[in-house]
Motif scaffolding. Sequence first.
Motif, PDB file in Angstrom:
ATOM      1  N   ARG A   1      -1.224   8.635   8.894  1.00  0.00           N
ATOM      2  CA  ARG A   1      -1.583   7.868   7.697  1.00  0.00           C
ATOM      3  C   ARG A   1      -1.597   6.369   7.969  1.00  0.00           C
ATOM      4  O   ARG A   1      -2.467   5.652   7.506  1.00  0.00           O
ATOM      5  CB  ARG A   1      -0.619   8.182   6.529  1.00  0.00           C
TER       6      ARG A   1
ATOM      7  N   ALA B   1       8.359   0.375   4.832  1.00  0.00           N
ATOM      8  CA  ALA B   1       9.598   0.954   4.318  1.00  0.00           C
ATOM      9  C   ALA B   1       9.276   2.386   3.971  1.00  0.00           C
ATOM     10  O   ALA B   1       8.217   2.666   3.424  1.00  0.00           O
ATOM     11  CB  ALA B   1      10.051   0.206   3.070  1.00  0.00           C
ATOM     12  N   ASP B   2      10.166   3.296   4.286  1.00  0.00           N
ATOM     13  CA  ASP B   2       9.802   4.672   4.008  1.00  0.00           C
ATOM     14  C   ASP B   2      10.971   5.557   3.591  1.00  0.00           C
ATOM     15  O   ASP B   2      12.133   5.223   3.797  1.00  0.00           O
ATOM     16  CB  ASP B   2       9.062   5.299   5.190  1.00  0.00           C
ATOM     17  N   THR B   3      10.620   6.674   2.977  1.00  0.00           N
ATOM     18  CA  THR B   3      11.564   7.745   2.687  1.00  0.00           C
ATOM     19  C   THR B   3      10.989   8.960   3.429  1.00  0.00           C
ATOM     20  O   THR B   3       9.994   8.823   4.129  1.00  0.00           O
ATOM     21  CB  THR B   3      11.599   8.078   1.175  1.00  0.00           C
ATOM     22  N   SER B   4      11.574  10.124   3.233  1.00  0.00           N
ATOM     23  CA  SER B   4      11.038  11.280   3.943  1.00  0.00           C
ATOM     24  C   SER B   4       9.667  11.691   3.386  1.00  0.00           C
ATOM     25  O   SER B   4       8.887  12.340   4.050  1.00  0.00           O
ATOM     26  CB  SER B   4      12.017  12.444   3.860  1.00  0.00           C
ATOM     27  N   ASP B   5       9.369  11.304   2.145  1.00  0.00           N
ATOM     28  CA  ASP B   5       8.113  11.688   1.506  1.00  0.00           C
ATOM     29  C   ASP B   5       6.994  10.671   1.698  1.00  0.00           C
ATOM     30  O   ASP B   5       5.856  11.012   1.956  1.00  0.00           O
ATOM     31  CB  ASP B   5       8.284  11.801  -0.022  1.00  0.00           C
ATOM     32  N   PHE B   6       7.355   9.412   1.478  1.00  0.00           N
ATOM     33  CA  PHE B   6       6.290   8.408   1.422  1.00  0.00           C
ATOM     34  C   PHE B   6       6.775   7.084   1.981  1.00  0.00           C
ATOM     35  O   PHE B   6       7.967   6.900   2.253  1.00  0.00           O
ATOM     36  CB  PHE B   6       5.809   8.217  -0.023  1.00  0.00           C
ATOM     37  N   GLY B   7       5.833   6.166   2.164  1.00  0.00           N
ATOM     38  CA  GLY B   7       6.187   4.840   2.637  1.00  0.00           C
ATOM     39  C   GLY B   7       5.413   3.797   1.863  1.00  0.00           C
ATOM     40  O   GLY B   7       4.414   4.105   1.208  1.00  0.00           O
ATOM     41  N   VAL B   8       5.921   2.558   1.913  1.00  0.00           N
ATOM     42  CA  VAL B   8       5.164   1.452   1.346  1.00  0.00           C
ATOM     43  C   VAL B   8       4.918   0.469   2.477  1.00  0.00           C
ATOM     44  O   VAL B   8       5.860  -0.014   3.106  1.00  0.00           O
ATOM     45  CB  VAL B   8       5.934   0.768   0.197  1.00  0.00           C
TER      46      VAL B   8
ATOM     47  N   ILE C   1       0.847  -1.200   0.000  1.00  0.00           N
ATOM     48  CA  ILE C   1       0.000   0.000   0.000  1.00  0.00           C
ATOM     49  C   ILE C   1       0.882   1.251   0.000  1.00  0.00           C
ATOM     50  O   ILE C   1       1.847   1.326   0.758  1.00  0.00           O
ATOM     51  CB  ILE C   1      -0.883   0.036   1.277  1.00  0.00           C
ATOM     52  N   PHE C   2       0.501   2.204  -0.840  1.00  0.00           N
ATOM     53  CA  PHE C   2       1.240   3.485  -0.874  1.00  0.00           C
ATOM     54  C   PHE C   2       0.696   4.412   0.216  1.00  0.00           C
ATOM     55  O   PHE C   2      -0.506   4.628   0.309  1.00  0.00           O
ATOM     56  CB  PHE C   2       1.073   4.157  -2.238  1.00  0.00           C
ATOM     57  N   LEU C   3       1.601   4.935   1.029  1.00  0.00           N
ATOM     58  CA  LEU C   3       1.190   5.870   2.077  1.00  0.00           C
ATOM     59  C   LEU C   3       2.068   7.107   2.031  1.00  0.00           C
ATOM     60  O   LEU C   3       3.262   7.012   1.773  1.00  0.00           O
ATOM     61  CB  LEU C   3       1.368   5.233   3.471  1.00  0.00           C
ATOM     62  N   GLU C   4       1.452   8.245   2.296  1.00  0.00           N
ATOM     63  CA  GLU C   4       2.270   9.444   2.426  1.00  0.00           C
ATOM     64  C   GLU C   4       2.945   9.392   3.776  1.00  0.00           C
ATOM     65  O   GLU C   4       2.362   8.910   4.744  1.00  0.00           O
ATOM     66  CB  GLU C   4       1.354  10.678   2.388  1.00  0.00           C
TER      67      GLU C   4
ATOM     68  N   ARG D   1       3.738  -3.065   3.650  1.00  0.00           N
ATOM     69  CA  ARG D   1       3.538  -4.401   3.074  1.00  0.00           C
ATOM     70  C   ARG D   1       2.936  -5.279   4.150  1.00  0.00           C
ATOM     71  O   ARG D   1       3.454  -5.328   5.271  1.00  0.00           O
ATOM     72  CB  ARG D   1       4.881  -4.969   2.606  1.00  0.00           C
TER      73      ARG D   1
END
Lengths: 432, 143
Positions: B16, B37-44, B8-11, B46
């Motif tokens: 969120r 798993a995340d970056t400063s912008d978004f996360g995935v 799932i794509f999450l901000e 699983r």
Amino acid sequence: MIWNPDYETLPGEDLKRLQDERLGTLVDMLYRRVKFFRSKMDAAGVKLGEVRGIGDLARLPFTTKDELRSGYPFNLLAVDLREIVEIHTSSGTTGKPVVDAYTAGDLDTWAEAMARTLSAGGATRHDIVQNAYGYGLFTGGLGVHYGARRIGATVLPISGGNTKRQVELLRDFGTTILTCTPSYALYLAEALREEGLSPRDMGLRAGFFGAEPWSDTMRAEIQAKLGLAAYDIYGLTEIIGPGVAFECERQEGLHVNEDLFYPEIVDPATGRVLPDGQKGELVITTLTKQGTPILRYRTRDITYLDRSPCPCGRTTVRMHRLLGRTDDMLIVRGVNVFPSQIEEVILGIEGVEPHYQIIVDRRNQLDSLEVQVEMTEALFSDEIRDLERTEKLIESRLYGTLNIHSRVKLVEPKTIARSEGKAKRILDKRQI
Amino acid sequence: MSVKQVSIFLENSKGRLAEVTRILAREGIDLRALSLADTSDFGVLRIIVEDPDRCLAVLKDNDYVARVSEVVAVEVEDRPGGMSRILDVLDEAGLNVEYLYAFVAKAGKNAVVICKIDERERALSVLEAKGIRTISSEDLEST
């Protein structure tokens, strides 16, 4: 077909000589007869007799829409009101309307400009023109009407709206040419489909669509749904109405009737004249108008000029279809950025939907440009690396077009506000 | 054999993750395993759930971008070197693990490791050949 080869295919040198002469006459007349222009030329230090041709144009002052409004109703007339035979105005939705007053000679020029426009799309005296532009003070209806009359076509002056009636005439009269706004053309196509009519049941072969910006995607859709060749036309009330520029059968840019309306492209921020091929604000000088002639009118429309020869044989300069409005222009780190450029890049990337937002901010005296793009099924991956690659791809494409760095941020679907009609794409948070 | 994972794509913003887990809870969807798993912008995000297809439908109804993909699930003995052995086998075969996460199966004492490997079919046969048990969605139900 070329309506007036004498003017439309005039060799470059001859065209320039004609423009030089006409500009000289115009400036002389404006200085002598219109106080507004005389004051402006005085203020700019331009003396009568110094303007000998197009080469001197850049020394002359611009005219803005606000100035035209302030001349309401008759302060900008260059002839006695008795000479005026018809008056049109802009809608006036954002203030006092702009008045365009035509002499008999101006109406003749208008008919000529529109005859060239319609002929370029193949219209002849054998055609039936269903004119669904509004008749009235709006210039669209009568502009097309005069042009169609000039070429001897049959005009159906149905005006805008009344879709049921439009469908009836299209079917029963065997209309061959449709003129209206591009969005209305699509609306009409939908109505025809609901009536069970396909393009094959109708005789339509060409359409002249203008008065609002549209895209090549929209053109393809209109052409497929109505079974006609769709031509873009450009004009504005302040100059004459429709008839300023038009597409030929190549559909590759709009030929400007430059023996009548001289186009320049300027940097919207500085007013500096830009070389051909560079995007900027279109500025128009009316070379032959008598009633309300205008010097260097700032249209606020964004385009660029192309002087490469057109295979159609016309020697007139072509302007690219409108790319946007200066009202929407952003200046980020000193660079002019048009939202339409960003949109073009974003929509050119597979899997991206047209839901994005542009956020400009300023931190520590430095402008930042962030472009938020909604995530879609097609863009999504369960691997972070792929998503970061997508962001980088959009960033590098944007850099290629804008020449400044932006930060692309992928956001969740439906988080960017949808609005009715014109979407609010730009958020400028800078406190300047 | 492989199992189905929902991603799932999450901000990457406050609340969120809580919102998506709240929606799944409301729909009675049990999260067997989860990794973010995340970056400063978004996360995935699983997740492994019992009914991935229904889970996907629920997420889409709520305007999330999500997808179901096949991942390798391996049972790992709960002793030193259990994980290392598996990674050695994959490494020797030249297989690259994009990401992995582990959880403890319901009843058993063994851990289950979820691995995303590009060449999934080859990974499965390499692991089987070395006697390492991979798990199917059905196995997961009964563990």
